[in-house]
Scaffold this motif. Structure first.
Motif, PDB file in Angstrom:
ATOM      1  N   ASN A  67       0.859  -1.184   0.000  1.00 42.46           N
ATOM      2  CA  ASN A  67       0.000   0.000   0.000  1.00 42.46           C
ATOM      3  C   ASN A  67       0.897   1.236   0.000  1.00 42.46           C
ATOM      4  OD1 ASN A  67      -2.296   1.630   0.224  1.00 42.46           O
ATOM      5  ND2 ASN A  67      -2.083   1.715   2.443  1.00 42.46           N
ATOM      6  N   ASN A  68       0.641   2.112  -0.948  1.00 40.65           N
ATOM      7  CA  ASN A  68       1.439   3.342  -1.034  1.00 40.65           C
ATOM      8  C   ASN A  68       0.507   4.528  -0.813  1.00 40.65           C
ATOM      9  OD1 ASN A  68       3.184   5.416  -1.634  1.00 40.65           O
ATOM     10  ND2 ASN A  68       4.002   4.469  -3.486  1.00 40.65           N
ATOM     11  N   TYR A  69       0.535   5.088   0.379  1.00 42.75           N
ATOM     12  CA  TYR A  69      -0.371   6.186   0.724  1.00 42.75           C
ATOM     13  C   TYR A  69       0.444   7.406   1.120  1.00 42.75           C
ATOM     14  CZ  TYR A  69      -4.239   8.717   2.910  1.00 42.75           C
ATOM     15  OH  TYR A  69      -5.170   9.678   3.244  1.00 42.75           O
ATOM     16  N   ASN A  70       0.303   8.455   0.296  1.00 48.89           N
ATOM     17  CA  ASN A  70       1.064   9.692   0.544  1.00 48.89           C
ATOM     18  C   ASN A  70       2.566   9.443   0.689  1.00 48.89           C
ATOM     19  OD1 ASN A  70      -1.174  11.297   0.426  1.00 48.89           O
ATOM     20  ND2 ASN A  70      -1.529  11.343   2.643  1.00 48.89           N
ATOM     21  N   GLY A  71       3.083   8.505  -0.126  1.00 47.93           N
ATOM     22  CA  GLY A  71       4.517   8.236  -0.095  1.00 47.93           C
ATOM     23  C   GLY A  71       4.937   7.269   0.997  1.00 47.93           C
TER      24      GLY A  71
ATOM     25  N   SER B  83       3.562   0.446   2.965  1.00 50.90           N
ATOM     26  CA  SER B  83       3.411  -0.582   4.000  1.00 50.90           C
ATOM     27  C   SER B  83       2.818  -1.825   3.359  1.00 50.90           C
ATOM     28  CB  SER B  83       2.492  -0.092   5.123  1.00 50.90           C
ATOM     29  OG  SER B  83       1.201   0.200   4.601  1.00 50.90           O
ATOM     30  N   LEU B  84       3.093  -2.982   3.928  1.00 52.98           N
ATOM     31  CA  LEU B  84       2.533  -4.231   3.410  1.00 52.98           C
ATOM     32  C   LEU B  84       1.126  -4.405   3.967  1.00 52.98           C
ATOM     33  CD1 LEU B  84       5.582  -6.655   3.731  1.00 52.98           C
ATOM     34  CD2 LEU B  84       4.840  -5.357   1.727  1.00 52.98           C
ATOM     35  N   GLN B  85       0.217  -4.826   3.101  1.00 53.72           N
ATOM     36  CA  GLN B  85      -1.133  -5.126   3.565  1.00 53.72           C
ATOM     37  C   GLN B  85      -1.612  -6.413   2.920  1.00 53.72           C
ATOM     38  OE1 GLN B  85      -3.666  -1.783   2.512  1.00 53.72           O
ATOM     39  NE2 GLN B  85      -4.091  -2.594   0.475  1.00 53.72           N
ATOM     40  N   LEU B  86      -2.672  -6.980   3.469  1.00 53.66           N
ATOM     41  CA  LEU B  86      -3.201  -8.248   2.983  1.00 53.66           C
ATOM     42  C   LEU B  86      -4.465  -8.000   2.166  1.00 53.66           C
ATOM     43  CD1 LEU B  86      -2.834 -10.323   6.299  1.00 53.66           C
ATOM     44  CD2 LEU B  86      -1.088  -9.783   4.575  1.00 53.66           C
ATOM     45  N   TYR B  87      -4.525  -8.638   1.009  1.00 56.34           N
ATOM     46  CA  TYR B  87      -5.700  -8.555   0.145  1.00 56.34           C
ATOM     47  C   TYR B  87      -6.479  -9.849   0.355  1.00 56.34           C
ATOM     48  CZ  TYR B  87      -8.352  -8.729  -4.234  1.00 56.34           C
ATOM     49  OH  TYR B  87      -9.348  -8.842  -5.169  1.00 56.34           O
ATOM     50  N   LEU B  88      -7.578  -9.764   1.107  1.00 51.31           N
ATOM     51  CA  LEU B  88      -8.313 -10.962   1.512  1.00 51.31           C
ATOM     52  C   LEU B  88      -9.023 -11.630   0.349  1.00 51.31           C
ATOM     53  CD1 LEU B  88      -9.967  -9.635   4.807  1.00 51.31           C
ATOM     54  CD2 LEU B  88      -8.072 -11.258   4.637  1.00 51.31           C
ATOM     55  N   LYS B  89      -8.949 -12.966   0.323  1.00 54.14           N
ATOM     56  CA  LYS B  89      -9.705 -13.759  -0.651  1.00 54.14           C
ATOM     57  C   LYS B  89     -10.909 -14.408   0.033  1.00 54.14           C
ATOM     58  CE  LYS B  89      -7.728 -14.690  -4.248  1.00 54.14           C
ATOM     59  NZ  LYS B  89      -7.726 -14.006  -5.571  1.00 54.14           N
ATOM     60  N   ASP B  90     -10.743 -14.756   1.328  1.00 55.12           N
ATOM     61  CA  ASP B  90     -11.832 -15.407   2.063  1.00 55.12           C
ATOM     62  C   ASP B  90     -11.495 -15.433   3.549  1.00 55.12           C
ATOM     63  OD1 ASP B  90     -14.323 -16.619   2.209  1.00 55.12           O
ATOM     64  OD2 ASP B  90     -13.547 -18.644   1.929  1.00 55.12           O
ATOM     65  N   ILE B  91     -12.556 -15.653   4.354  1.00 57.69           N
ATOM     66  CA  ILE B  91     -12.408 -15.785   5.807  1.00 57.69           C
ATOM     67  C   ILE B  91     -13.183 -17.015   6.238  1.00 57.69           C
ATOM     68  CG2 ILE B  91     -12.909 -14.718   8.062  1.00 57.69           C
ATOM     69  CD1 ILE B  91     -12.831 -11.986   6.682  1.00 57.69           C
TER      70      ILE B  91
END
Length: 577
Positions: free
Chosen positions: A554-558, A561-569
């Motif tokens: 994730n690139n927010y205002n420069g 950070s690493l984030q998770l893109y959920l496929k299922d829970i």
């Protein structure tokens, strides 16, 4: 909470595989999870890892290994020496139009006496048409190079021979029982073809012919490699495996697309609104549909004109027109999908069937394949959408993972006029009076062949992963595993014993945003689940759950950070293995 199957890919466990994991961990200086991921993808040692992470154009196969290649090159060379008129003939979809743009665009740098032809989707239909052959004869062509079509055009090629027109066929679809009487038939799926890679696109087969011509004539291959941006688009849009030769071609094609694409692709990228580096997914969902829209709504020749544009102004005009076609295509797509879903919901037999076959004589032929895919998103089963065209029912078929829709259609061939395609997508035509009988027979065939689990949406998971293994280095190596696509999909991981940190947050009433932490780990990640807001009802801060996801940046205002893109829970750890 989840209705999807979590299907885990086999984890390395044999002594040889475990040794390979150990060696890769040491030699590549990666964590064991990354080493296991590589072994799953057939990478067992340092040399294979170098080939995988750093594809090189010299890794491409010798084009003369393909059956009939020498015949094709000699016939093409003879046509050029004699000054014959050569017609480049391609199908109207993305693979066909990129094939024509690549082949014609490159040949034009060597030879002037040539033109190109794209059949009209509605007046001529798929493949070689009598109308196309008639046009070639009237205009004095003696050689036709067909791209992405022709392998089943036995009668049409005979028709052309009667008019003293020869064919070189470049195709990648499955051949029928009889091959056309062409000067050369290039198709790696021929049973008598020993070419080492079978999954080239139609554009890829055309590229191999040009590669062979370059080798024969001593033309530097760098001149041909300048057209790889077009080939990358055909590979992405035709949903072929991105391994082996396709991986090399897609890797360099994307580089070209992101550094110095032709004027037409530049204009298309701009009008599609892309500002960052393009990957396979961007091409599939952003560029492919726009190129396809030309043939779906009007005539595919406009797509070739765009791809061959020689000035920025010309390219911008064509891109704008094609974008308008794409907007029309979306409107048709939305309204017809709504009608199709309503037909299923209003019919008890269709609701309980193991397949979907729908017919409406007013539906736009150009979007029925897209509508079939949309129906599968809602009802996960083999689907055929039919409309009326030239007093016949014309249809597009789509399938679910693991089920060969082409073979199922083949079993119903006594009711069909013609059909062709692949495992997961096919086209067919039949008499209007045969629709009901076909619907019933196709349902019988699917019911007999399909396995119960194939009717449940599936998420394929590469590995269970601990949060402690996820860091910037791990992500950077994941990125280098691209380009992603069939047989080399972006890795999907699962993690159990995950807890909520704070409360779930709902975005735009349908998307889920949560912060998660694994038991025993200090790592916390933001996780985003598109169209997963309904899961918020079941999540409790004191109850563990399991997630499956992809890792993204994730690139927010420069700030990265690493984030998770959920496929299922899943509420419990009872994931299917």
């Amino acid at each position: 909470m989840s209705e999807k199957r979590w299907l885990y890919r086999p984890i390395p466990e044999s002594p040889e595989e475990l040794q390979a994991v150990e060696n890769l961990t040491r030699d590549l200086k990666v964590n064991p999870f990354m080493a296991m991921l590589l072994v799953q993808r057939g990478v067992h040692n340092f040399e294979q890892a170098r080939t995988y992470f750093r594809p090189e154009l010299p890794h491409l196969h010798d084009p003369f290994l393909m059956k009939d290649m020498e015949k094709a090159v000699l016939r093409l060379q003879m046509a050029m020496v004699r000054g014959e008129k050569i017609l480049v003939y391609g199908d109207y979809d993305v693979d066909g139009t990129t094939s024509v743009a690549l082949f014609y665009g490159f040949m034009k740098t060597l030879y002037d006496n040539l033109d190109y032809y794209i059949p009209d989707r509605y007046k001529e239909g798929y493949g070689i048409s009598s109308q196309g052959i008639e046009w070639a004869a009237e205009n004095g062509f003696s050689l036709i190079v067909s791209l992405d079509c022709g392998i089943k055009s036995v009668d049409r090629v005979d028709e052309a021979l009667e008019k003293n027109i020869e064919f070189i066929i470049c195709d990648h679809h499955r051949p029928g029982a009889e091959l056309p009487r062409a000067a050369a038939v290039l198709d790696p799926k021929r049973s008598d073809c020993d070419y080492p890679y079978k999954e080239l696109t139609g554009c890829g087969v055309g590229f191999k012919l040009l590669q062979a011509l370059c080798l024969f004539r001593g033309i530097p291959l760098d001149r041909l490699f300048g057209y790889l941006d077009l080939l990358a688009i055909s590979i992405a849009s035709d949903i072929v495996p991105i391994v082996g030769e396709n991986r090399v071609l897609a890797y360099y094609g994307l580089k070209r697309l992101n550094s110095s694409p032709g004027f037409g692709l530049q204009a298309l990228i701009k009008i599609a609104g892309f500002s960052s580096e393009l990957d396979i997914t961007n091409v599939v969902f952003g560029l492919g549909p726009r190129i396809n829209a030309a043939g779906r709504i009007k005539h595919a020749k406009a797509a070739v004109q765009l791809l061959l544009a020689e000035t920025e102004e010309e390219a911008t005009d064509f891109a704008f027109a094609i974008n308008e076609h794409n907007n029309s295509r979306r409107q048709y797509d939305t309204s017809i999908t709504e009608q199709a879903l309503a037909m299923i919901q209003g019919d008890e037999w269709l609701l309980n069937a193991k397949s979907t076959v729908l017919f409406n004589n007013t539906w736009h032929k150009g979007v029925i394949g897209i509508v079939a895919s949309r129906c599968i998103e809602k009802y996960h089963r083999p689907t055929i959408i039919l409309t009326e065209s030239h007093n016949r029912a014309a249809g597009s078929a789509r399938s679910v993972p693991g089920f060969d829709v082409y073979e199922a259609i083949e079993e119903c061939s006594d009711l069909l006029e013609q059909f062709g395609g692949h495992t997961f997508a096919a086209g067919l035509t039949l008499k209007l009076e045969n629709i009901k009988a076909f619907q019933q027979k196709f349902e019988e065939v699917v019911t007999r062949r399909i396995q119960a689990e194939q009717l449940v949406p599936m998420i394929e998971i590469d590995l269970p992963l601990d949060f402690d293994a996820i860091d910037q280095k791990f992500y950077n190596i994941l990125k280098q595993m691209s380009p992603f696509g069939p047989q080399n999909m972006a890795p999907v991981f699962s993690t159990s014993d995950v807890y909520l940190v704070g409360e779930p947050y709902i975005m735009k009433e349908k998307h889920l945003k949560i912060t998660v932490q694994q038991q025993g780990s200090y790592q916390r990640f933001t996780a985003i689940g598109f169209n997963m807001a309904h899961h918020a009802l079941f999540l409790r801060r004191d109850q563990p759950f399991a997630i499956c996801y992809q890792i993204e940046e994730n690139n927010y205002n420069g700030n990265k950070s690493l984030q998770l893109y959920l496929k299922d829970i899943k509420a419990t750890v009872g994931a299917e293995q």
